[in-house]
Design an enzyme around this catalytic site. Structure first.
Site, PDB file in Angstrom:
ATOM      1  N   GLY A   1      39.894  70.056   6.437  1.00  0.00           N
ATOM      2  CA  GLY A   1      40.872  69.144   5.829  1.00  0.00           C
ATOM      3  C   GLY A   1      40.116  67.898   5.428  1.00  0.00           C
ATOM      4  O   GLY A   1      39.305  67.383   6.214  1.00  0.00           O
TER       5      GLY A   1
ATOM      6  N   ALA B   1      40.595  64.886   7.905  1.00  0.00           N
ATOM      7  CA  ALA B   1      39.892  65.041   9.182  1.00  0.00           C
ATOM      8  C   ALA B   1      38.385  64.955   8.976  1.00  0.00           C
ATOM      9  O   ALA B   1      37.667  64.343   9.776  1.00  0.00           O
ATOM     10  CB  ALA B   1      40.280  66.367   9.831  1.00  0.00           C
TER      11      ALA B   1
ATOM     12  N   ASP C   1      32.884  64.253   1.639  1.00  0.00           N
ATOM     13  CA  ASP C   1      33.609  63.584   2.724  1.00  0.00           C
ATOM     14  C   ASP C   1      32.646  62.800   3.621  1.00  0.00           C
ATOM     15  O   ASP C   1      32.975  61.710   4.094  1.00  0.00           O
ATOM     16  CB  ASP C   1      34.397  64.612   3.546  1.00  0.00           C
TER      17      ASP C   1
ATOM     18  N   GLY D   1      28.209  73.987   7.386  1.00  0.00           N
ATOM     19  CA  GLY D   1      29.529  73.541   7.847  1.00  0.00           C
ATOM     20  C   GLY D   1      29.911  72.196   7.268  1.00  0.00           C
ATOM     21  O   GLY D   1      29.132  71.568   6.549  1.00  0.00           O
TER      22      GLY D   1
ATOM     23  N   SER E   1      28.389  69.432  10.329  1.00  0.00           N
ATOM     24  CA  SER E   1      27.110  69.050   9.718  1.00  0.00           C
ATOM     25  C   SER E   1      26.940  67.529   9.608  1.00  0.00           C
ATOM     26  O   SER E   1      25.900  67.055   9.173  1.00  0.00           O
ATOM     27  CB  SER E   1      27.009  69.663   8.317  1.00  0.00           C
TER      28      SER E   1
HETATM   29  P1  ATP Z   1      32.142  68.606  -1.424  1.00  0.00           P
HETATM   30  O1  ATP Z   1      33.400  68.939  -2.192  1.00  0.00           O
HETATM   31  O2  ATP Z   1      31.171  69.752  -1.312  1.00  0.00           O
HETATM   32  O3  ATP Z   1      32.395  67.897  -0.146  1.00  0.00           O
HETATM   33  P2  ATP Z   1      31.818  66.652  -3.485  1.00  0.00           P
HETATM   34  O4  ATP Z   1      31.892  67.466  -4.748  1.00  0.00           O
HETATM   35  O5  ATP Z   1      33.005  65.861  -3.110  1.00  0.00           O
HETATM   36  O6  ATP Z   1      31.336  67.564  -2.292  1.00  0.00           O
HETATM   37  P3  ATP Z   1      29.172  65.812  -4.248  1.00  0.00           P
HETATM   38  O7  ATP Z   1      29.185  65.012  -5.487  1.00  0.00           O
HETATM   39  O8  ATP Z   1      28.784  67.252  -4.359  1.00  0.00           O
HETATM   40  O9  ATP Z   1      30.595  65.638  -3.545  1.00  0.00           O
HETATM   41  O10 ATP Z   1      28.181  65.166  -3.165  1.00  0.00           O
HETATM   42  C1  ATP Z   1      28.412  63.903  -2.567  1.00  0.00           C
HETATM   43  C2  ATP Z   1      27.081  63.256  -2.272  1.00  0.00           C
HETATM   44  O11 ATP Z   1      26.353  64.103  -1.382  1.00  0.00           O
HETATM   45  C3  ATP Z   1      26.190  63.062  -3.477  1.00  0.00           C
HETATM   46  O12 ATP Z   1      26.478  61.837  -4.140  1.00  0.00           O
HETATM   47  C4  ATP Z   1      24.801  63.063  -2.833  1.00  0.00           C
HETATM   48  O13 ATP Z   1      24.477  61.788  -2.315  1.00  0.00           O
HETATM   49  C5  ATP Z   1      24.964  64.042  -1.666  1.00  0.00           C
HETATM   50  N1  ATP Z   1      24.504  65.390  -2.057  1.00  0.00           N
HETATM   51  C6  ATP Z   1      25.243  66.401  -2.555  1.00  0.00           C
HETATM   52  N2  ATP Z   1      24.466  67.479  -2.841  1.00  0.00           N
HETATM   53  C7  ATP Z   1      23.206  67.130  -2.500  1.00  0.00           C
HETATM   54  C8  ATP Z   1      21.934  67.786  -2.552  1.00  0.00           C
HETATM   55  N3  ATP Z   1      21.813  69.034  -3.023  1.00  0.00           N
HETATM   56  N4  ATP Z   1      20.852  67.116  -2.104  1.00  0.00           N
HETATM   57  C9  ATP Z   1      20.950  65.862  -1.611  1.00  0.00           C
HETATM   58  N5  ATP Z   1      22.121  65.177  -1.555  1.00  0.00           N
HETATM   59  C10 ATP Z   1      23.236  65.795  -1.985  1.00  0.00           C
END
Ligand code: ATP
Length: 297
Positions: A40, A43, A246, A281, A285
């Site tokens: 979620g 959470a 998150d 996870g 994680s």
């Molecule tokens: P999710 O839905 O998987 O929780 P999201 O789509 O909301 O993710 P992302 O834009 O994919 O968010 O990632 C958030 C942040 O995590 C990025 O701005 C970056 O700092 C870090 N991040 C994501 N993927 C990577 C990667 N492959 N290597 C290093 N940092 C990453």
């Protein structure tokens, strides 16, 4: 003093089936593995913020099914205050997730107990009022997010909204948001602009500050005051990006509540998210404050 963060949001049990090829409608296939993982967006952000060093109070609901106590325990074990987490009759929220061998997934979210969180009571408002920031997402009825944003604004508490899942955003809610943190897909859905720089321009017409996260490409921050910066992601070997967003929002909010400026707060969040993507996870994680500090040192 620790940052104090409230999260008004969802708890879901993720029911994850791993399969070679996902079944089509009407088809039955044999899967390889099955896991139940507490999740979620609400959470997850609460756990991320608590692990990043904040005192966190969580406002939401779980059902009176077997998942309810496990979802509650996940938050409590991370150190979150769960005194504002209701247990209501009926099922907890679940996310039914199918992951295929290509890493593709399909997800059905059934809100369950989350759907019953339609507003705040006086004790919720009192809990919010003592915080530095309130974190909101769109997995509860929008009336709950709006009530929380109104209560926060009235109490001078900063509001941070993750506009996920993507969709229409209530303009009245957006008016109460101090910091909006969409990923690039959500930013495009909200603005109609595929280019993040253009999307950011459009978002800043509606909120004072925004960060668009760009996965492995980092993030783009802007403020109506004119400040703008792009922070690259850390170069790491990512094994599972679930919950990266998150983790980023939780950590970013902690750093800002502790008084960090935009650049330092973005660096802190980027570091926390980079640690999270190197492990499997979502809530499992998320890095501790000590781990983030070691990386930043
Ligand atoms: P999710 O839905 O998987 O929780 P999201 O789509 O909301 O993710 P992302 O834009 O994919 O968010 O990632 C958030 C942040 O995590 C990025 O701005 C970056 O700092 C870090 N991040 C994501 N993927 C990577 C990667 N492959 N290597 C290093 N940092 C990453």
């Amino acid at each position: 003093m620790s940052a104090r963060i409230a999260v008004v949001g969802s708890t879901n049990m993720d029911l994850v089936a791993y399969v070679g090829v996902a079944p089509r409608l009407g088809e039955t296939v044999t899967g390889r593995e099955f896991r139940t993982v507490p999740g979620g967006k609400g959470a997850n952000q609460a756990v991320a913020a608590a692990r990043a060093g904040a005192e966190v109070v969580f406002v939401g609901a779980v059902g009176n099914d077997p998942f309810g106590p496990e979802l509650r325990r996940t938050l409590a074990d991370a150190g979150c205050d769960v005194s504002r987490l209701r247990t209501v009759a009926g099922p907890s929220g679940i996310a039914h997730i199918v992951v295929d061998d290509e890493g593709g997934n399909s997800i059905i979210v059934v809100p369950g107990a989350n759907a019953g969180v339609t507003g705040l009571d006086d004790a919720d408002r009192a809990a919010l009022a003592g915080c530095d920031a309130v974190l909101l997402q769109l997995e509860l009825p929008v009336s709950a997010a709006a009530a929380a944003a109104e209560a926060a604004r009235a109490a001078g508490v900063a509001t941070v909204l993750t506009p996920a899942p993507a969709g229409e955003l209530d303009p009245a809610l957006l008016d109460l948001v101090d910091l909006l943190v969409p990923n690039e897909h959500e930013a495009a859905a909200l603005t109609g602009a595929d280019d993040p720089e253009h999307a950011l321009d459009a978002l800043l017409e509606r909120v004072p500050e925004a960060v668009i996260t760009l996965g492995g490409a980092g993030c783009l921050y802007g403020a109506r005051s004119g400040a703008r910066t792009r922070v690259p992601a850390r170069s790491v070997s990512a094994v599972d990006s679930t919950g990266a967003g998150d983790t980023f929002v939780g950590a970013l909010s902690v750093a800002r509540a502790e008084g960090a400026g935009p650049e330092a707060a973005l660096r802190f969040a980027t570091t926390a998210a980079a640690l999270a993507v190197q492990r499997v996870g979502a809530s499992t994680s998320m890095p501790s404050r000590a781990e983030i500090d070691v990386e930043l040192a």
